[in-house]
Design an enzyme around this catalytic site. Structure first.
Site, PDB file in Angstrom:
ATOM      1  N   CYS A  84       0.876  -1.413   0.002  1.00 46.03           N
ATOM      2  CA  CYS A  84      -0.154   0.002  -0.059  1.00 46.03           C
ATOM      3  C   CYS A  84       0.706   1.482  -0.003  1.00 46.03           C
ATOM      4  O   CYS A  84       1.757   1.482  -0.835  1.00 46.03           O
ATOM      5  CB  CYS A  84      -0.887   0.034   1.072  1.00 46.03           C
ATOM      6  SG  CYS A  84      -2.266   1.344   0.837  1.00 46.03           S
ATOM      7  N   HIS A 202      -4.083  -4.378  -0.332  1.00 50.41           N
ATOM      8  CA  HIS A 202      -3.770  -5.169   0.987  1.00 50.41           C
ATOM      9  C   HIS A 202      -3.692  -6.580   0.721  1.00 50.41           C
ATOM     10  O   HIS A 202      -4.620  -7.336   0.661  1.00 50.41           O
ATOM     11  CB  HIS A 202      -4.643  -4.674   2.009  1.00 50.41           C
ATOM     12  CG  HIS A 202      -4.249  -3.333   2.365  1.00 50.41           C
ATOM     13  ND1 HIS A 202      -3.361  -2.949   3.192  1.00 50.41           N
ATOM     14  CD2 HIS A 202      -4.942  -2.233   1.831  1.00 50.41           C
ATOM     15  CE1 HIS A 202      -3.302  -1.742   3.619  1.00 50.41           C
ATOM     16  NE2 HIS A 202      -4.369  -0.977   2.530  1.00 50.41           N
ATOM     17  N   GLU A 204      -2.673  -8.730   2.748  1.00 52.77           N
ATOM     18  CA  GLU A 204      -3.246  -9.317   4.050  1.00 52.77           C
ATOM     19  C   GLU A 204      -4.754  -9.437   4.356  1.00 52.77           C
ATOM     20  O   GLU A 204      -5.197 -10.210   5.260  1.00 52.77           O
ATOM     21  CB  GLU A 204      -2.469  -8.733   5.200  1.00 52.77           C
ATOM     22  CG  GLU A 204      -3.020  -7.372   5.593  1.00 52.77           C
ATOM     23  CD  GLU A 204      -2.502  -5.963   4.646  1.00 52.77           C
ATOM     24  OE1 GLU A 204      -2.918  -4.953   4.884  1.00 52.77           O
ATOM     25  OE2 GLU A 204      -1.906  -6.343   3.596  1.00 52.77           O
TER      26      GLU A 204
END
EC number: 4.3.2.10
Length: 221
Positions: A84, A202, A204
């Protein structure tokens, strides 16, 4: 004190302005041993390095400067992944304002200068014309300019796969684009040069596709 990085698969740089736990947990779910630190010796000796970041480019760069990490990061030779804002910090500069320490309230913010592209805001006029809000928040699709020759970071990731974005600024398409996305305009969802890679989304928070991408990063030497 420096940690013995031989026992860690990934070192996440503690930038001082990022929520590191979700990135750390994502790697740990894949069985990786993770160290979060701002210790220069540990970062330099790491097998792989992750540069996270949330907030403004100016504040993030000010934090790296205060921690004396700028030149160290620029000289890393192992695989490095920016996530990011961490991706945006790998570029030449960001037009995002904010961060008094670097006088970024009135001027473009100088970034790490590793990947020769620049960060600008998503085109608000185009977004307004298409009825799209800013920031770009939510799931969107990845595409590849040459699906038969994708970067190793995206091995096993099909074109059209969805990942999770939260951002208002982006890198344009360039020779350093590894994957792209469309939100009012086509932009770089991922960029890379040599051992440095960055993703605007992202991983994750991107379910199985994100786990595949992080797993690919763990295989890099």
């Amino acid at each position: 004190m420096s940690a013995n990085t031989d026992e860690f698969d990934v070192v996440i740089i503690d930038t001082g302005c990022a929520n590191l736990s979700s990135v750390r947990f994502a790697f740990e779910r894949l069985g990786a041993n993770v160290l979060v630190t701002d210790d220069k010796a540990s970062i330099k000796a790491a097998k792989r390095v992750v540069l996270p970041g949330v907030g403004s480019a100016g504040a993030a760069m000010a934090s790296l400067t205060e921690k004396a990490l700028v030149e160290l990061i620029q000289g890393l030779t192992q695989p490095v992944l920016g996530v990011c804002l961490g991706m945006q910090m790998l570029t030449l500069l960001s037009k995002e304002r904010g961060g008094q320490a670097l006088d970024c309230q009135a001027h473009d913010c100088k970034c790490l200068g590793i990947i020769p592209t620049e960060i600008d805001e998503l085109n608000s006029q185009t977004l307004k014309a298409e009825g799209l809000p800013l920031p770009h928040m939510g799931w969107n699709q990845l595409t590849f300019s040459n699906p038969s020759q994708v970067h190793p970071l995206f091995a096993g990731v099909e074109a059209g796969s969805y990942v999770y974005f939260v951002h208002s600024y982006r890198a344009p398409l360039s020779d350093y684009t590894l994957a792209q996305c469309r939100y009012g305009e086509d932009f770089s969802a991922a960029i890379g040069k040599d051992n440095f890679m960055g993703v605007q989304f992202h991983p994750e928070k991107s379910a199985a596709v994100g786990a595949q991408i992080l797993g690919n990063f763990l295989k890099m030497q």
